[in-house]
Design an enzyme around this catalytic site. Sequence first.
Site, PDB file in Angstrom:
ATOM      1  N   ASP A 128       8.349   0.089   1.920  1.00  0.00           N
ATOM      2  CA  ASP A 128       6.984   0.442   1.524  1.00  0.00           C
ATOM      3  C   ASP A 128       7.073   1.432   0.370  1.00  0.00           C
ATOM      4  O   ASP A 128       7.952   2.298   0.348  1.00  0.00           O
ATOM      5  CB  ASP A 128       6.226   1.084   2.688  1.00  0.00           C
ATOM      6  CG  ASP A 128       5.866   0.093   3.784  1.00  0.00           C
ATOM      7  OD1 ASP A 128       5.701  -1.106   3.477  1.00  0.00           O
ATOM      8  OD2 ASP A 128       5.743   0.518   4.946  1.00  0.00           O
ATOM      9  N   ASP A 142       1.662  -6.362   2.080  1.00  0.00           N
ATOM     10  CA  ASP A 142       0.509  -5.818   2.804  1.00  0.00           C
ATOM     11  C   ASP A 142      -0.799  -6.128   2.084  1.00  0.00           C
ATOM     12  O   ASP A 142      -1.813  -6.424   2.719  1.00  0.00           O
ATOM     13  CB  ASP A 142       0.656  -4.298   2.981  1.00  0.00           C
ATOM     14  CG  ASP A 142       1.848  -3.925   3.839  1.00  0.00           C
ATOM     15  OD1 ASP A 142       2.222  -4.709   4.725  1.00  0.00           O
ATOM     16  OD2 ASP A 142       2.418  -2.834   3.602  1.00  0.00           O
TER      17      ASP A 142
END
Length: 169
Positions: A128, A142
């Site tokens: 991330d 995402d």
Amino acid sequence: METSASRPVAARVPMVFAVAVFVVALDQITKYFAESQLTGRAPIPVLGSFLQLRLLYNPGAAFSIGAGATWIFTIITAVAVVVLIWFAVKPSSLVQATALSLLLGGAVTHLLDRLFREPGFARGHVVDFIDYNGWFVGNVADIALFCGAVLLLIPALFGGEAKAERTED
């Protein structure tokens, strides 16, 4: 003249897989960039503190929930990929096909992270790097998952799916 909404479902299957492959490729390329450029660095502001680039490795689900159960998320994600493929090859509308292709791409790339990233097979952490004002840190997959979910919900909430089905008949 045949419109994209009136094309047979079989003609949409290549589009579904092309979009999914694009999502996987874009996500993996941006994760490579994040790892090569952000490792060991302080967050890089993009829009002040509201949007920053910050490298994190997430062993859990959203918001790092269940960090000790990475292998369970691997199994769940693998099942989700199979289910999404099953639904994606027979969508009822172009909107649904697009939504499913975004969901499929996001799920596949998260599965790849879980399978092949450190600390090991089926226990890998998701990379991330997009920090949204400290609320959460995500990635391109995402974004694709969010957009796919919204695309599935909009027709359901506003009756657009029924109209799309009537248009295709």
